[in-house]
Scaffold this motif. Structure first.
Motif, PDB file in Angstrom:
ATOM      1  N   ALA A 142       0.832  -1.214   0.000  1.00  0.00           N
ATOM      2  CA  ALA A 142       0.000   0.000   0.000  1.00  0.00           C
ATOM      3  C   ALA A 142       0.864   1.260   0.000  1.00  0.00           C
ATOM      4  CB  ALA A 142      -0.925  -0.015   1.205  1.00  0.00           C
ATOM      5  N   ASP A 143       1.979   1.234   0.794  1.00  0.00           N
ATOM      6  CA  ASP A 143       2.883   2.397   0.843  1.00  0.00           C
ATOM      7  C   ASP A 143       3.484   2.643  -0.531  1.00  0.00           C
ATOM      8  OD1 ASP A 143       2.393   2.699   3.472  1.00  0.00           O
ATOM      9  OD2 ASP A 143       4.176   1.601   4.161  1.00  0.00           O
ATOM     10  N   ASN A 144       3.913   1.533  -1.088  1.00  0.00           N
ATOM     11  CA  ASN A 144       4.472   1.581  -2.439  1.00  0.00           C
ATOM     12  C   ASN A 144       3.484   2.185  -3.421  1.00  0.00           C
ATOM     13  OD1 ASN A 144       6.796   0.999  -3.670  1.00  0.00           O
ATOM     14  ND2 ASN A 144       6.550  -1.215  -3.636  1.00  0.00           N
ATOM     15  N   PHE A 145       2.233   1.794  -3.256  1.00  0.00           N
ATOM     16  CA  PHE A 145       1.184   2.239  -4.167  1.00  0.00           C
ATOM     17  C   PHE A 145       1.031   3.759  -4.132  1.00  0.00           C
ATOM     18  CE2 PHE A 145      -3.292   3.553  -4.538  1.00  0.00           C
ATOM     19  CZ  PHE A 145      -3.472   3.291  -5.880  1.00  0.00           C
ATOM     20  N   LYS A 146       1.019   4.320  -2.907  1.00  0.00           N
ATOM     21  CA  LYS A 146       0.838   5.768  -2.764  1.00  0.00           C
ATOM     22  C   LYS A 146       1.998   6.519  -3.442  1.00  0.00           C
ATOM     23  CE  LYS A 146      -0.394   9.158   0.695  1.00  0.00           C
ATOM     24  NZ  LYS A 146      -0.343   9.505   2.094  1.00  0.00           N
ATOM     25  N   MET A 147       3.223   6.052  -3.154  1.00  0.00           N
ATOM     26  CA  MET A 147       4.408   6.688  -3.742  1.00  0.00           C
ATOM     27  C   MET A 147       4.356   6.603  -5.265  1.00  0.00           C
ATOM     28  SD  MET A 147       6.391   7.927  -1.489  1.00  0.00           S
ATOM     29  CE  MET A 147       5.176   8.314  -0.271  1.00  0.00           C
ATOM     30  N   TRP A 148       3.999   5.394  -5.707  1.00  0.00           N
ATOM     31  CA  TRP A 148       3.945   5.131  -7.143  1.00  0.00           C
ATOM     32  C   TRP A 148       2.908   6.038  -7.819  1.00  0.00           C
ATOM     33  CZ3 TRP A 148       0.501   3.524 -10.790  1.00  0.00           C
ATOM     34  CH2 TRP A 148       1.043   3.009 -11.964  1.00  0.00           C
ATOM     35  N   LEU A 149       1.767   6.187  -7.175  1.00  0.00           N
ATOM     36  CA  LEU A 149       0.682   7.025  -7.709  1.00  0.00           C
ATOM     37  C   LEU A 149       1.134   8.485  -7.831  1.00  0.00           C
ATOM     38  CD1 LEU A 149      -2.453   6.825  -8.360  1.00  0.00           C
ATOM     39  CD2 LEU A 149      -2.758   7.822  -6.112  1.00  0.00           C
ATOM     40  N   TYR A 150       1.784   8.979  -6.768  1.00  0.00           N
ATOM     41  CA  TYR A 150       2.274  10.358  -6.791  1.00  0.00           C
ATOM     42  C   TYR A 150       3.342  10.531  -7.883  1.00  0.00           C
ATOM     43  CZ  TYR A 150      -0.076  12.075  -2.568  1.00  0.00           C
ATOM     44  OH  TYR A 150      -1.015  12.514  -1.674  1.00  0.00           O
ATOM     45  N   ARG A 151       4.230   9.527  -7.998  1.00  0.00           N
ATOM     46  CA  ARG A 151       5.315   9.620  -8.987  1.00  0.00           C
ATOM     47  C   ARG A 151       4.748   9.720 -10.407  1.00  0.00           C
ATOM     48  NH1 ARG A 151       8.420   4.641  -8.806  1.00  0.00           N
ATOM     49  NH2 ARG A 151       8.694   5.186  -6.626  1.00  0.00           N
ATOM     50  N   ILE A 152       3.773   8.862 -10.688  1.00  0.00           N
ATOM     51  CA  ILE A 152       3.168   8.876 -12.032  1.00  0.00           C
ATOM     52  C   ILE A 152       2.488  10.225 -12.283  1.00  0.00           C
ATOM     53  CG2 ILE A 152       1.388   7.810 -13.517  1.00  0.00           C
ATOM     54  CD1 ILE A 152       3.769   5.994 -13.129  1.00  0.00           C
ATOM     55  N   SER A 153       1.746  10.694 -11.277  1.00  0.00           N
ATOM     56  CA  SER A 153       1.027  11.973 -11.440  1.00  0.00           C
ATOM     57  C   SER A 153       2.017  13.112 -11.671  1.00  0.00           C
ATOM     58  CB  SER A 153       0.187  12.285 -10.213  1.00  0.00           C
ATOM     59  OG  SER A 153      -0.623  11.208  -9.891  1.00  0.00           O
ATOM     60  N   ILE A 154       3.072  13.157 -10.851  1.00  0.00           N
ATOM     61  CA  ILE A 154       4.059  14.241 -10.975  1.00  0.00           C
ATOM     62  C   ILE A 154       4.722  14.196 -12.357  1.00  0.00           C
ATOM     63  CG2 ILE A 154       6.395  14.897 -10.171  1.00  0.00           C
ATOM     64  CD1 ILE A 154       4.459  16.026  -8.243  1.00  0.00           C
ATOM     65  N   ASN A 155       5.093  12.982 -12.807  1.00  0.00           N
ATOM     66  CA  ASN A 155       5.748  12.877 -14.118  1.00  0.00           C
ATOM     67  C   ASN A 155       4.821  13.328 -15.242  1.00  0.00           C
ATOM     68  OD1 ASN A 155       8.192  12.003 -13.150  1.00  0.00           O
ATOM     69  ND2 ASN A 155       7.646   9.845 -13.256  1.00  0.00           N
ATOM     70  N   LYS A 156       3.563  12.985 -15.119  1.00  0.00           N
ATOM     71  CA  LYS A 156       2.610  13.418 -16.151  1.00  0.00           C
ATOM     72  C   LYS A 156       2.426  14.939 -16.109  1.00  0.00           C
ATOM     73  CE  LYS A 156       0.362   9.015 -16.821  1.00  0.00           C
ATOM     74  NZ  LYS A 156       1.029   8.696 -18.068  1.00  0.00           N
ATOM     75  N   CYS A 157       2.466  15.503 -14.913  1.00  0.00           N
ATOM     76  CA  CYS A 157       2.377  16.971 -14.792  1.00  0.00           C
ATOM     77  C   CYS A 157       3.605  17.635 -15.427  1.00  0.00           C
ATOM     78  CB  CYS A 157       2.281  17.381 -13.333  1.00  0.00           C
ATOM     79  SG  CYS A 157       0.721  16.965 -12.579  1.00  0.00           S
ATOM     80  N   TYR A 158       4.772  17.048 -15.208  1.00  0.00           N
ATOM     81  CA  TYR A 158       5.990  17.581 -15.848  1.00  0.00           C
ATOM     82  C   TYR A 158       5.798  17.654 -17.359  1.00  0.00           C
ATOM     83  CZ  TYR A 158       9.141  17.082 -11.744  1.00  0.00           C
ATOM     84  OH  TYR A 158       9.757  17.210 -10.550  1.00  0.00           O
ATOM     85  N   ASP A 159       5.254  16.548 -17.913  1.00  0.00           N
ATOM     86  CA  ASP A 159       5.036  16.508 -19.368  1.00  0.00           C
ATOM     87  C   ASP A 159       4.117  17.649 -19.802  1.00  0.00           C
ATOM     88  OD1 ASP A 159       6.614  14.298 -19.443  1.00  0.00           O
ATOM     89  OD2 ASP A 159       4.967  12.860 -19.489  1.00  0.00           O
ATOM     90  N   HIS A 160       3.038  17.850 -19.025  1.00  0.00           N
ATOM     91  CA  HIS A 160       2.096  18.936 -19.365  1.00  0.00           C
ATOM     92  C   HIS A 160       2.770  20.302 -19.254  1.00  0.00           C
ATOM     93  CE1 HIS A 160      -2.175  17.544 -19.848  1.00  0.00           C
ATOM     94  NE2 HIS A 160      -1.514  16.415 -19.707  1.00  0.00           N
ATOM     95  N   LEU A 161       3.571  20.474 -18.200  1.00  0.00           N
ATOM     96  CA  LEU A 161       4.226  21.777 -17.991  1.00  0.00           C
ATOM     97  C   LEU A 161       5.254  22.049 -19.085  1.00  0.00           C
ATOM     98  CD1 LEU A 161       4.727  21.764 -14.118  1.00  0.00           C
ATOM     99  CD2 LEU A 161       3.206  23.234 -15.397  1.00  0.00           C
ATOM    100  N   ARG A 162       5.914  20.971 -19.560  1.00  0.00           N
ATOM    101  CA  ARG A 162       6.902  21.130 -20.619  1.00  0.00           C
ATOM    102  C   ARG A 162       6.243  21.645 -21.904  1.00  0.00           C
ATOM    103  NH1 ARG A 162       9.268  15.819 -20.195  1.00  0.00           N
ATOM    104  NH2 ARG A 162       9.977  16.152 -18.092  1.00  0.00           N
ATOM    105  N   VAL A 163       5.029  21.178 -22.131  1.00  0.00           N
ATOM    106  CA  VAL A 163       4.305  21.604 -23.333  1.00  0.00           C
ATOM    107  C   VAL A 163       3.947  23.092 -23.248  1.00  0.00           C
ATOM    108  CG1 VAL A 163       2.193  21.236 -24.682  1.00  0.00           C
ATOM    109  CG2 VAL A 163       3.416  19.279 -23.760  1.00  0.00           C
ATOM    110  N   LYS A 164       3.582  23.527 -22.048  1.00  0.00           N
ATOM    111  CA  LYS A 164       3.230  24.944 -21.875  1.00  0.00           C
ATOM    112  C   LYS A 164       4.447  25.818 -22.142  1.00  0.00           C
ATOM    113  CE  LYS A 164      -0.469  24.904 -18.439  1.00  0.00           C
ATOM    114  NZ  LYS A 164      -0.782  25.259 -17.048  1.00  0.00           N
ATOM    115  N   LYS A 165       4.206  26.920 -22.773  1.00  0.00           N
ATOM    116  CA  LYS A 165       5.327  27.832 -23.023  1.00  0.00           C
ATOM    117  C   LYS A 165       5.748  28.517 -21.732  1.00  0.00           C
ATOM    118  CE  LYS A 165       4.628  28.888 -27.846  1.00  0.00           C
ATOM    119  NZ  LYS A 165       4.176  29.874 -28.809  1.00  0.00           N
TER     120      LYS A 165
END
Lengths: 180, 167
Positions: free
Chosen positions: B50-73
């Protein structure tokens, strides 16, 4: 703690208290599940064949290695087949001379084979740009000439006077050549 | 699939919280949640606890946000946003105000973190707003602990500077 730090702490407290609230959760859940179902359908369509072939391998990396190896083998096989077909096509169009004067090529070209055999190594084995029609004409005229030559020899051997006359003329000609 | 629906119900608010604070846009945050959940479905076999799951969930979300932010000028110059700072000023002075609306939260975070890099922003949100330890933030972002502390220090400094300048 100075004034700015207090402001910072206050604003952090406000932000912590006000966690973003997710509305329309049911709609979002439906969107998520639909996109998963769609992905699954796409995945099933594209990987059914691989599952059919390599379904007996349960270890992921072994399956990947097998799929990669089979793809490489198929590509190599196709590449080799293409090269072999190309070579067969070029052999079909080309006369190849070997050391003992055998000629390869289509089997219905016996006349042409004979012609090449007679002309021997004087003709280049590659780069002959004679069309089929021209080759047939040459063969016909050669056959005609050979027939006439045989008739002439026969005529000379049947008539002793003519034979003597020709031998005499030939010896005179040879003498002239030697004098020169 | 019904178990996964339950998991989505539990995990979506966590992913949404990070994504919304990172991007400051509800629709984009919902897209991030959707993408994260699809990835979760695909890789669920790799999660052990379960601990792993929470960390993993946050990591995926943060990485996807990075991708979105990179697209933004990227904005090269900081533009003073009067409305945003007025909201912050009001809430700091009015201590009785309990919670913020989503749009107000987004506006405040946007104004405060506009001058931060995506990594600094991620560290600020994880450590300060999501109240994670540097170890947890390190596991999620992939940065080492020293980098986390340095980025957090810089983020705090920039935000305090802006607070003193505009309020």
């Amino acid at each position: 703690m100075n004034n700015e730090e207090i402001k910072y702490k206050n604003i952090l407290d406000i932000l912590k208290r006000s966690g973003p609230s997710l509305s329309n959760t049911y709609e979002l859940e439906e969107r998520i599940l639909n996109s998963i179902i769609q992905k699954q359908k796409k995945g099933k369509r594209s990987f059914n064949f691989l599952d059919f072939i390599f379904g007996w391998v349960y270890v992921g990396w072994v399956r990947t290695v097998l799929v990669t190896a089979s793809v490489i083998l198929i590509v190599t096989f196709a590449y080799q087949q293409t090269i072999i077909l190309k070579r067969i096509n070029s052999i079909d169009r080309r006369a190849i001379f070997s050391e003992n004067q055998t000629v390869t090529g289509p089997q219905d070209n016996s006349g042409r084979t004979l012609f090449f055999r007679l002309s021997g190594r004087k003709l280049p084995s590659q780069g002959i740009t004679v069309s089929e029609k021209q080759l047939n004409q040459i063969m016909n005229s050669y056959n005609e000439l050979e027939g006439k030559y045989r008739d002439l020899i026969k005529l000379i051997e049947e008539d002793p006077e003519l034979k003597n006359y020709i031998e005499k003329k030939l010896s005179e000609k040879n003498r002239k050549k030697l004098n020169l | 699939m019904s178990y996964f629906r339950d998991l989505v119900r539990i995990a979506s608010p966590l992913a949404f919280s990070v994504a919304f604070r990172m991007l400051g846009d509800e629709d984009q945050a919902r897209d991030i949640v959707q993408e994260t959940m699809v990835t979760l479905w695909q890789k669920i076999g790799k999660i052990n606890s379960a601990d792993n799951f929470k960390m993993w969930l946050y990591r995926i979300s943060i990485n996807k946000c990075y991708d979105h932010l990179r697209v933004k000028k990227r904005k090269k110059e900081y533009n003073f946003d009067e409305t945003g700072w007025a909201i912050i000023s009001n809430h700091i002075s009015d201590e009785s105000a309990s919670t913020l609306e989503n749009n107000e939260t987004a506006e405040i975070i946007r104004v405060l973190t506009e001058n931060l890099s995506p990594k600094q922003k991620a560290v600020f949100i994880l450590c300060e707003l999501e109240e994670m330890t540097p170890d947890e933030a390190s596991e999620i972002t992939g940065m080492n602990k020293v980098n986390i502390k340095a980025n957090l220090h810089y983020a705090r400094k920039r935000i305090i500077e802006m607070l003193s300048k505009y309020i």
